[in-house]
Write a protein that holds these residues in place. Structure first.
Motif, PDB file in Angstrom:
ATOM      1  N   GLU A  72       0.833  -1.208   0.000  1.00  0.00           N
ATOM      2  CA  GLU A  72       0.000   0.000   0.000  1.00  0.00           C
ATOM      3  C   GLU A  72       0.865   1.255   0.000  1.00  0.00           C
ATOM      4  OE1 GLU A  72      -2.566   3.063   0.085  1.00  0.00           O
ATOM      5  OE2 GLU A  72      -3.018   1.008  -0.510  1.00  0.00           O
ATOM      6  N   ALA A  73       1.961   1.240   0.741  1.00  0.00           N
ATOM      7  CA  ALA A  73       2.858   2.403   0.778  1.00  0.00           C
ATOM      8  C   ALA A  73       3.442   2.675  -0.610  1.00  0.00           C
ATOM      9  CB  ALA A  73       3.972   2.181   1.794  1.00  0.00           C
ATOM     10  N   ALA A  74       3.799   1.638  -1.333  1.00  0.00           N
ATOM     11  CA  ALA A  74       4.335   1.817  -2.682  1.00  0.00           C
ATOM     12  C   ALA A  74       3.270   2.390  -3.613  1.00  0.00           C
ATOM     13  CB  ALA A  74       4.865   0.492  -3.226  1.00  0.00           C
ATOM     14  N   LEU A  85      -7.298  -6.594  -6.104  1.00  0.00           N
ATOM     15  CA  LEU A  85      -6.548  -7.847  -6.094  1.00  0.00           C
ATOM     16  C   LEU A  85      -7.060  -8.725  -7.229  1.00  0.00           C
ATOM     17  CD1 LEU A  85      -6.364  -8.839  -2.316  1.00  0.00           C
ATOM     18  CD2 LEU A  85      -4.537  -7.911  -3.756  1.00  0.00           C
ATOM     19  N   LEU A  86      -6.138  -9.267  -8.008  1.00  0.00           N
ATOM     20  CA  LEU A  86      -6.502 -10.237  -9.043  1.00  0.00           C
ATOM     21  C   LEU A  86      -6.403 -11.652  -8.501  1.00  0.00           C
ATOM     22  CD1 LEU A  86      -4.772  -8.747 -12.210  1.00  0.00           C
ATOM     23  CD2 LEU A  86      -7.171  -8.598 -11.522  1.00  0.00           C
ATOM     24  N   GLU A  96      -1.810  -8.053  -7.852  1.00  0.00           N
ATOM     25  CA  GLU A  96      -2.567  -6.814  -7.722  1.00  0.00           C
ATOM     26  C   GLU A  96      -2.630  -6.087  -9.060  1.00  0.00           C
ATOM     27  OE1 GLU A  96      -0.732  -3.734  -5.274  1.00  0.00           O
ATOM     28  OE2 GLU A  96       1.247  -4.494  -5.759  1.00  0.00           O
ATOM     29  N   THR A  97      -3.608  -5.230  -9.178  1.00  0.00           N
ATOM     30  CA  THR A  97      -3.738  -4.387 -10.357  1.00  0.00           C
ATOM     31  C   THR A  97      -4.112  -2.981  -9.908  1.00  0.00           C
ATOM     32  OG1 THR A  97      -4.818  -4.134 -12.528  1.00  0.00           O
ATOM     33  CG2 THR A  97      -6.178  -4.979 -10.741  1.00  0.00           C
ATOM     34  N   VAL A 108       2.646  -9.150 -10.169  1.00  0.00           N
ATOM     35  CA  VAL A 108       2.670 -10.458  -9.535  1.00  0.00           C
ATOM     36  C   VAL A 108       3.784 -10.426  -8.502  1.00  0.00           C
ATOM     37  CG1 VAL A 108       3.090 -12.920  -9.888  1.00  0.00           C
ATOM     38  CG2 VAL A 108       1.854 -11.600 -11.633  1.00  0.00           C
ATOM     39  N   HIS A 109       3.416 -10.643  -7.246  1.00  0.00           N
ATOM     40  CA  HIS A 109       4.388 -10.706  -6.157  1.00  0.00           C
ATOM     41  C   HIS A 109       4.508 -12.176  -5.768  1.00  0.00           C
ATOM     42  CE1 HIS A 109       4.109  -6.324  -5.502  1.00  0.00           C
ATOM     43  NE2 HIS A 109       2.829  -6.502  -5.794  1.00  0.00           N
TER      44      HIS A 109
END
Length: 169
Positions: A72-74, A85-86, A96-97, A108-109
């Protein structure tokens, strides 16, 4: 605009260059906030064939996945919009998107261990037809945003494609 981490192409679209620049901005912020070991740009932007409607596909690899607050900070520092979220968080990763400067961005993490285990399904276990084969192709055509030492090891593994698997496909 190419450099040593950008594949040498006869022609790269202007859109691909813009998306590469934007991917580097995203990567820089995630590197600062979430501390991935490696970041790869994959897809049309990496291949140099983006068009005006193309998106950004980034893969970020970690020893341990960062907390939601770091992600979230990024996004907040980037002023990302329309977050969703995907794929929900699991032990291996999260997808995430969001929109940034009018561009759809998909990130993609994944843990390094999860990615290397996926690579093994193809490169060691010779499971032909796996979706991981497509991901390995993406790795070959990727642009390293961060962590070239780790990415170079992965690319060397893919370059040594098993004969047993080549015969199966």
């Amino acid at each position: 605009m190419t450099d040593s981490n950008t594949p040498a192409l006869i022609f790269r679209t202007r859109e691909s260059d813009y998306l590469l620049s934007l991917a580097r901005d995203i990567g820089g912020e995630y590197k600062t906030q979430a501390h991935p070991q490696a970041i790869l740009l994959v897809g049309s932007a990496a291949e140099g064939v983006s068009e005006s409607y193309s998106d950004i596909d980034l893969c970020l690899y970690y020893e341990d996945l960062p907390s939601d607050s770091y992600l979230e900070a990024a996004r907040s520092a980037l002023d990302a919009q329309d977050f969703a979220l995907l794929a929900p968080r699991s032990e291996q990763g999260i997808i995430e998107t969001f929109m940034l400067r009018g561009v759809d961005c998909q990130l993609v993490h994944k843990t390094v261990a999860a990615w290397e285990a996926e690579m093994d399904t193809v490169l060691v276990n010779h499971e032909a037809g796996s979706l991981v084969q497509k991901a390995l192709e993406g790795l070959e055509n990727s642009i390293t945003i961060h962590g070239p030492e780790l990415v170079d090891v992965w690319k060397a593994r893919v370059a040594d494609y098993p004969l047993e698997l080549a015969v199966k496909t």
